[in-house]
Motif scaffolding. Structure first.
Motif, PDB file in Angstrom:
ATOM      1  N   LYS A 296      73.100 -20.854 -28.250  1.00 38.95           N
ATOM      2  CA  LYS A 296      73.304 -20.082 -27.020  1.00 38.95           C
ATOM      3  C   LYS A 296      72.029 -20.051 -26.190  1.00 38.95           C
ATOM      4  O   LYS A 296      72.038 -20.333 -24.985  1.00 38.95           O
ATOM      5  CB  LYS A 296      73.743 -18.659 -27.379  1.00 38.95           C
TER       6      LYS A 296
ATOM      7  N   ILE B 236      74.658 -17.222 -38.144  1.00 41.33           N
ATOM      8  CA  ILE B 236      74.285 -16.417 -36.965  1.00 41.33           C
ATOM      9  C   ILE B 236      73.028 -16.987 -36.303  1.00 41.33           C
ATOM     10  O   ILE B 236      72.975 -17.150 -35.081  1.00 41.33           O
ATOM     11  CB  ILE B 236      74.050 -14.943 -37.381  1.00 41.33           C
ATOM     12  N   ASN B 237      72.017 -17.303 -37.110  1.00 35.35           N
ATOM     13  CA  ASN B 237      70.761 -17.788 -36.525  1.00 35.35           C
ATOM     14  C   ASN B 237      70.947 -19.068 -35.729  1.00 35.35           C
ATOM     15  O   ASN B 237      70.385 -19.224 -34.646  1.00 35.35           O
ATOM     16  CB  ASN B 237      69.713 -18.015 -37.628  1.00 35.35           C
ATOM     17  N   SER B 238      71.713 -19.996 -36.276  1.00 32.29           N
ATOM     18  CA  SER B 238      71.887 -21.275 -35.577  1.00 32.29           C
ATOM     19  C   SER B 238      72.793 -21.120 -34.360  1.00 32.29           C
ATOM     20  O   SER B 238      72.576 -21.766 -33.333  1.00 32.29           O
ATOM     21  CB  SER B 238      72.431 -22.337 -36.536  1.00 32.29           C
TER      22      SER B 238
ATOM     23  N   HIS C 136      79.080 -11.839 -28.205  1.00 30.63           N
ATOM     24  CA  HIS C 136      77.769 -11.489 -28.768  1.00 30.63           C
ATOM     25  C   HIS C 136      77.826 -11.546 -30.295  1.00 30.63           C
ATOM     26  O   HIS C 136      78.818 -11.166 -30.896  1.00 30.63           O
ATOM     27  CB  HIS C 136      77.354 -10.093 -28.303  1.00 30.63           C
ATOM     28  N   HIS C 137      76.723 -12.009 -30.885  1.00 27.37           N
ATOM     29  CA  HIS C 137      76.735 -12.178 -32.345  1.00 27.37           C
ATOM     30  C   HIS C 137      76.919 -10.862 -33.094  1.00 27.37           C
ATOM     31  O   HIS C 137      77.340 -10.865 -34.243  1.00 27.37           O
ATOM     32  CB  HIS C 137      75.466 -12.907 -32.812  1.00 27.37           C
TER      33      HIS C 137
ATOM     34  N   ARG D 299      79.034 -10.250 -36.668  1.00 28.03           N
ATOM     35  CA  ARG D 299      78.449  -9.883 -37.953  1.00 28.03           C
ATOM     36  C   ARG D 299      78.607  -8.401 -38.236  1.00 28.03           C
ATOM     37  O   ARG D 299      78.799  -7.600 -37.325  1.00 28.03           O
ATOM     38  CB  ARG D 299      76.986 -10.281 -38.007  1.00 28.03           C
TER      39      ARG D 299
ATOM     40  N   HIS E 126      63.928 -17.704 -36.610  1.00 33.46           N
ATOM     41  CA  HIS E 126      64.643 -17.699 -37.895  1.00 33.46           C
ATOM     42  C   HIS E 126      65.226 -19.064 -38.237  1.00 33.46           C
ATOM     43  O   HIS E 126      65.881 -19.216 -39.267  1.00 33.46           O
ATOM     44  CB  HIS E 126      65.755 -16.651 -37.899  1.00 33.46           C
ATOM     45  N   ASN E 127      65.033 -20.039 -37.376  1.00 33.58           N
ATOM     46  CA  ASN E 127      65.505 -21.390 -37.659  1.00 33.58           C
ATOM     47  C   ASN E 127      64.364 -22.311 -38.072  1.00 33.58           C
ATOM     48  O   ASN E 127      64.543 -23.507 -38.202  1.00 33.58           O
ATOM     49  CB  ASN E 127      66.241 -21.962 -36.445  1.00 33.58           C
TER      50      ASN E 127
ATOM     51  N   ARG F  71      73.091 -18.405 -32.482  1.00 36.85           N
ATOM     52  CA  ARG F  71      72.291 -17.705 -31.461  1.00 36.85           C
ATOM     53  C   ARG F  71      71.291 -18.670 -30.829  1.00 36.85           C
ATOM     54  O   ARG F  71      71.029 -18.616 -29.630  1.00 36.85           O
ATOM     55  CB  ARG F  71      71.569 -16.541 -32.150  1.00 36.85           C
TER      56      ARG F  71
END
Lengths: 403, 403
Positions: free
Chosen positions: A136, A129-131, A57-58, A62, B147-148, A133
């Protein structure tokens, strides 16, 4: 009395470590520390491929900046750097402009497109993190769609373009995840393909052939198809075309992960600094050769050793550079001796999913299997320990058991 | 000796319950029981809106058929029904054709498109496990994309078309889920809109006004925007247009859930049976009026009471019908008396997320809040108990605590 304004750009490993060291060592009556970052969290780039595959999990990757940095001592500004103006000693952000006396640039990396934007614009890349997630969720979404359409194989073909360590590590995690996805979405494993395309004749070309071969076999045993000598020609939302031995092959897929390497943040170039491949050359005090009030850390720093060879960037290197930078900033206040950056390469580790890996040490000894996977874990844990001590290690560290 | 071939179409509640009863009561030397279903699992339709919102995992809603049915006694065929040929006593499946002596039709429902395929084809609907799981993943995928991209509000607007019980129950679950999604994807709740469009002047028009109003207030308090008098005119992948008071409103959204009601499986119509609104009229022995060897259960059965009023379909009704069918099939072997279907409506319950609901009993008494939510839970649990006894209840039942 004018306080010296120290501005740190980027909560990357180097930026974070600089701030951690400075908040302890500096007298805050004479200096003001400002940390600027896009988000209010820091993340461990070496785990992003696990977040992208969905095996971790992200939130394990982070860390809220406030958990590491004392915000009474360091002023955190959440904003995006637009440009650096070294002549005016200013940094232009999206929402404001900041002045500095000392600047630490640690803006990290972005994905290398190797001059083919038309190829990479439909591909995903693992950069933050955004990319991660998104990848996934994109994979899961394709699994979820499969039973709502008529046998669309593009949904279950996952293409990884690039057989360097990023591509291989991601393939290893995805291979671990596929059986779980198959259970969750009622899909037979047989229908799922993970295809890794590498343009050269071998994956992991920076490793010894027997290690690269071990890695390939480990992935293939878990169902990953590795195609070497395959050059990607076109990447569209529903297919990829690659060329091998002069023939073009069209692969239906809605998921192409571009794992073609990384490059430093382009802000140094666009701000007009003298750069080499996007990096700024620094002295062994980690100071810009152009501007003595600017320090550079991590991906953006070009530092050569005595024989003129550039240090290859790594999280480990960035952490050590940050310690040197923090020491030298402090030394500037006390007029004490500056430190020089000296490090030996530690060797390389590549994980192959949760329980396998390869590693080569600086003395030439090599490791396979769970020992290498364990070394990778140790490395990640050491990072947490250096950054946030025992409490961060216990909170985010990995303690898989191998058997 | 020819065994009587009893074929049950569909592992819907009625089909499952018929099979459960028959496997206990019949002498398997004289009868063969065949159950035909698309998937190897049965699911509880009354929980699908929770799976779609992501507040309940779909494995809590579905049950492998082999867990309920003794596959030594009942022959399970995984296949899809193409057409029924009552004159030849045959059922054509995709992969084979099956003969029957006695047929039980329990093919469930599909989503009503109310004559607007051009509206519903870009909308999602909650009709089975696959579609519910897709909605869950589609919602998450939009959060992950936010967010992307550059502030694409269509990603975070979720439109529910239809303010009947399906739309309201789904809105209640989604309202419960949004805060969790916001945490998972780092999005401020402020940016997320759940908009429910209802063409008439009130939601839940089959309920008393004060109950409907209570439901609306409960949802609105959790951020759901309810627009009554809003007729959907167009539904595209990136927006919805509705008309209210003669004016057209365009709403950017990538997620429209069509909650406009359900209709019986169209196979009865396409097979040439005499139907009314897709339903086949049955006697109070649950037997087709056209073909005495055919029984119909659940959504597809049209059964009128003494005063000529049709029973409204529900899971509870289907279970009782199945018991009558199983009894009458058994009676056919023994030449004993047939049973008639008699039931009273039990009242209606609508959940509003996990901790709220409305209910009206047949005696006219009404319930709000956690009591109604608890009644809905009881109803779901009762279903599991009747189908699979204590062990299924313990395995799949809901035991939320209310406080």
């Amino acid at each position: 009395m004018h306080k010296t304004k120290i501005v740190i750009l980027g909560a990357c490993p180097g930026g974070m470590m600089t701030a951690v060291r400075l908040q302890k060592s500096l007298n805050l009556k004479e200096a003001e520390i400002i940390l600027i970052n896009k988000e209010d969290y820091h993340y461990q780039t070496t785990c992003l491929h696990e977040n992208a595959a969905g095996t971790l999990h992200h939130d394990r990757t982070r860390i809220p900046i406030r958990n590491i940095i004392d915000l009474d001592k360091v002023h955190l500004i959440i904003d995006k750097v637009v440009t650096i103006k070294p002549e005016q000693k200013q940094v232009k952000l999206e929402k404001q402009t900041i002045e500095y006396d000392i600047l630490v640039i640690g803006l990290g990396f972005e994905t290398e497109s190797i001059g083919f934007p038309e190829i990479t614009e439909n591909a995903f890349s693992i950069k933050d993190i955004n990319s991660a997630r998104l990848i996934k969720d994109h994979i899961e979404y394709n699994f979820a769609n499969y039973h709502n359409e008529e046998n669309n194989e593009a949904r279950l073909n996952f293409v990884i373009a690039g057989g360097g360590s990023t591509g291989i590590e991601f393939a290893g995690e995805l291979a671990d995840r596929v059986p779980e996805l198959c259970r969750e979405y009622d899909i037979e494993k047989l229908f799922v393909r993970v295809i890794l395309l590498e343009s050269s004749n071998t994956v992991l070309s920076e490793f010894e052939p027997e290690l690269a071969e071990y890695a390939a076999k480990s992935l293939e045993a878990r169902g990953v198809e590795i195609v070497t000598g395959a050059e990607v020609k076109e990447c569209q939302p529903e297919y990829v075309i690659y060329e091998k031995n002069g023939e073009e092959v069209k692969l239906p897929t809605m998921t192409t992960i571009w794992a073609g390497g990384i490059r430093p943040n382009p802000i140094l170039e666009t701000s007009g600094f003298r750069t080499t491949d996007g990096k700024m050359e620094v002295t062994d005090h980690m100071r810009s050769k152009e501007y003595k009030e600017i320090f550079v850390v991590g991906e953006s720093a070009l530092l050569k050793n005595e024989s003129g060879q550039a240090y290859s960037p790594s999280v480990d290197t960035a952490m050590k550079q940050a310690a040197v930078i923090a020491h030298n900033i402090k030394a500037g206040f006390n007029n004490t001796r500056l430190k020089q950056f000296r490090t030996k390469t530690k060797g390389k580790v590549v994980s192959l999913g949760n329980e396998d890996g390869i590693a080569v040490m600086i003395n030439g000894s090599t490791f396979y299997g769970w020992k290498a996977a364990f070394m990778k874990q140790l490395r990640d844990n050491k990072y947490f320990f250096h950054l946030g001590g025992i409490s961060l290690l216990m909170q985010k560290g990995k303690f898989h058991l191998f058997y």
